[in-house]
Structures are given as structure tokens and as C-alpha cells.
Design an enzyme around this catalytic site. Structure first.
Site, PDB file in Angstrom:
ATOM      1  N   SER A  27      36.569  33.312  63.177  1.00 20.92           N
ATOM      2  CA  SER A  27      37.704  32.246  63.753  1.00 20.92           C
ATOM      3  C   SER A  27      37.256  31.830  65.136  1.00 20.92           C
ATOM      4  CB  SER A  27      38.816  32.802  63.083  1.00 20.92           C
ATOM      5  OG  SER A  27      39.109  32.899  61.751  1.00 20.92           O
ATOM      6  N   HIS A  86      41.469  33.700  69.212  1.00 20.89           N
ATOM      7  CA  HIS A  86      41.541  32.000  68.781  1.00 20.89           C
ATOM      8  C   HIS A  86      41.613  31.350  70.061  1.00 20.89           C
ATOM      9  CE1 HIS A  86      43.617  33.130  64.636  1.00 20.89           C
ATOM     10  NE2 HIS A  86      42.143  33.456  64.563  1.00 20.89           N
TER      11      HIS A  86
END
Length: 318
Positions: free
Chosen positions: A206, A264
């Protein structure tokens, strides 16, 4: 897009464990900017035999009101390209992690792993991000988390996003630039995870996927004047929605240790910076082009130079 998962609490006892470029835009000449993988069957997208390194729409799919499933979930799918290869490797590594979990750590699936996978010790053995090990010299852990996922649901959600945009970005930016963006942002995500979440064991692609979004923002900024109005505003809305959705998911799930929000954020920041250096300019003669390249490389390297000494000399997991 799924979230990188911090899996330090998982354990065997049940712990959390459009076709073509924009009108009027230049196409890459044969042998430049594009690459030869997977060209067969896509000659109708652009000039015969050429896969463009110029703009490829993120919005348009074939099939009218009911597009084919391939175009819906994997637009511009090709067997022989980086997105297919890295996705295959990630599937294989999940299978390997389940086997290793079952054979060496007691279970392929543990109750505390809500993503449907093995314990944190399994991922630590296979190369998950863990600061003490990195500080001990296992620097390969800056990269290996990209290939590992916390479980079946984690991998499935990441693959959905990766395949939905990866094939298109790979065509837009070119093979080498796409691969560099993917891994450099994945490494940047690990930097931030080490600095902001030093106690967690984390895996997942991610961070790299957030990096692709960050790089796409840079791409839109550099080429804003050259993109069709409707398309650029629609794509910007898509990017903003993706970020908002994942921000809300991170806020709701980050407190239990299962989502590494720092990774992230790191991927997004490093992606935005390196995007100025690696994503393509639709007008190569743009006088701002050299400035963008210097800005991108300089800021990426500068931030890395700041992060690395802090990771090895300042931050401690304990």
C-alpha cells in the site's frame, strides 16, 4: 486500495497477528519512451506497433455501458508487463507465507489476523519491516514488505487497486520509470514507518500504491495545461476520493495496530516528490521540464538523507 498493515499484534494465541493519448499530444516514436512487452493485441490503441509513453486515459474503458470484466478491473491488461509480474509474485509470496506459517509457526491462519493470514512471526521471518532488524543491518527490509501481505483480504484489496491503475500508469510513464516509482515510493513508505511507527511489524504494497497516487498528482500538475479539461478534473476527483476514503479507513482502523498510516503517508509524500522526476512530460519542450526534474530528484534525495540517519541513529523501537 487496501492499507499497509502493521501486524505486530498477530500471534498464534489469537492476538491481532481511453484509448490513445489526448488530442494533439505527441506519441512516443518507435523504440523510445515505451517498451516492447505485451504490444501484440494493442496496436489499435495507438499508431500500429507502438505502446505510448504519453497520456493514457485512466477513465475510458471499452465495451460501452457494460465493459468487459478485464477492462473494468484490469484496464489495458497485458500478460508480460511489470504490473502482472509483481502481482503474481505477491500472490506466490502469500502462498509461501501460509505454508511457512503452517509448517514453522503452528498455523497458516490465526484468529487475531482479521485479514486471513498467519502470525506476525511468520512475516518477520519472511522479511517484514521491523526497525530493530533494520538497525541490525537487514536493510533489505526496506524493500521486501512490498511483496508481503497480511492475508487473503489484504492482498485482494491491494491487487484490485494495483491492477485498476497499474497497467495504465505503466503505459503512461514507461516501464523503467514505473518500476522506479513503485519501489522508490515503497522504500520511502518504509522510511516513514520506521520513524513514526518504530515498534510495528508491517507488510504490504500500500505504501507503493499511495506512492503511485502521489506521483499521479505530480503528473497532473506538470501536464495540467495539456490535458483535456473534463478528463483532468475527473481524474483529480478520483484521486481525491481515493485519498479521503483511505484517510477515513486509516482513522477508523489505525488505532488497533492493524493499519500503518505512517507508511501510507510516507508513500504519498515520496511519490509526490519523485513523480516530478519520473512521470512523463506530455510536452518535452516545456521550459519548466528541467526544473521539475531537478525538483523531483533533489527533494527525494534530500528527504532520504534526512530520514536515514534518523532511522539508524535517533529512533529506537524500545
Amino acid at each position: 486500495m487496501s492499507n499497509i498493515h502493521g501486524i505486530s499484534s498477530f500471534n498464534n494465541q489469537g492476538g491481532g497477528g481511453g484509448p490513445g493519448g489526448a488530442p494533439g499530444q505527441p506519441q512516443a516514436p518507435q523504440g523510445q519512451g515505451g517498451y516492447g512487452w505485451g504490444q501484440q493485441g494493442y496496436a489499435d490503441m495507438e499508431a500500429p506497433g507502438v505502446i505510448p509513453a504519453g497520456h493514457v486515459s485512466l477513465l475510458r474503458v471499452s465495451g460501452g455501458a457494460f465493459p468487459d470484466l478485464v477492462d473494468l478491473f484490469c484496464p489495458r491488461f497485458r500478460w508480460l508487463c511489470f504490473t502482472t509480474i509483481v502481482s503474481t509474485v505477491q500472490v506466490i509470496m502469500l502462498i509461501v507465507s501460509l505454508i511457512v506459517g503452517a509448517e514453522m509457526f503452528g498455523a497458516a491462519f490465526v484468529k487475531g489476523n482479521e485479514m486471513g493470514g498467519p502470525s506476525s512471526q511468520t512475516f518477520l521471518y519472511l522479511g517484514a519491516k521491523y526497525l530493530p532488524n533494520i538497525q541490525a543491518g537487514q536493510v533489505y527490509r526496506f524493500v521486501t514488505p512490498v511483496f508481503l501481505h497480511g492475508g487473503i483480504l489484504h492482498l485482494a484489496s491491494n491487487l484490485f487497486f494495483q491492477c485498476r491503475v497499474g497497467y495504465i500508469f505503466e503505459l503512461r510513464w514507461g516501464l523503467a520509470n514505473y518500476i522506479a516509482t513503485y519501489f522508490l515510493t515503497g522504500i520511502g513508505a518504509t522510511y516513514f514507518s520506521c520513524l513514526m511507527s518504530p515498534k510495528t511489524i508491517s507488510v504490504g504494497a500500500s505504501g507503493a500504491l499511495f506512492g503511485l497516487i502521489g506521483a499521479d498528482i505530480s503528473y497532473l500538475i506538470m501536464n495540467w495545461s495539456f490535458l483535456p479539461n473534463q478528463e483532468k478534473y475527473q481524474e483529480l476527483c478520483i484521486v481525491i476520493c481515493i485519498l479521503l476514503i483511505n484517510f477515513l479507513l486509516g482513522v477508523s482502523g489505525g488505532s488497533d495496530g492493524n493499519i500503518d498510516n505512517s507508511a501510507h503517508f510516507g508513500g504519498l509524500v515520496f511519490g509526490f516528490l519523485i513523480g516530478f522526476a519520473l512521470t512523463n512530460l506530455l510536452q518535452p519542450e516545456d521550459p519548466k521540464g528541467k526544473f521539475y526534474r531537478i525538483l523531483g530528484w533533489g527533494s527525494y534525495i534530500g528527504l532520504s538523507v534526512i530520514c536515514l540517519p534518523c532511522i539508524f541513529l535517533v529512533v529506537h523501537a524500545n
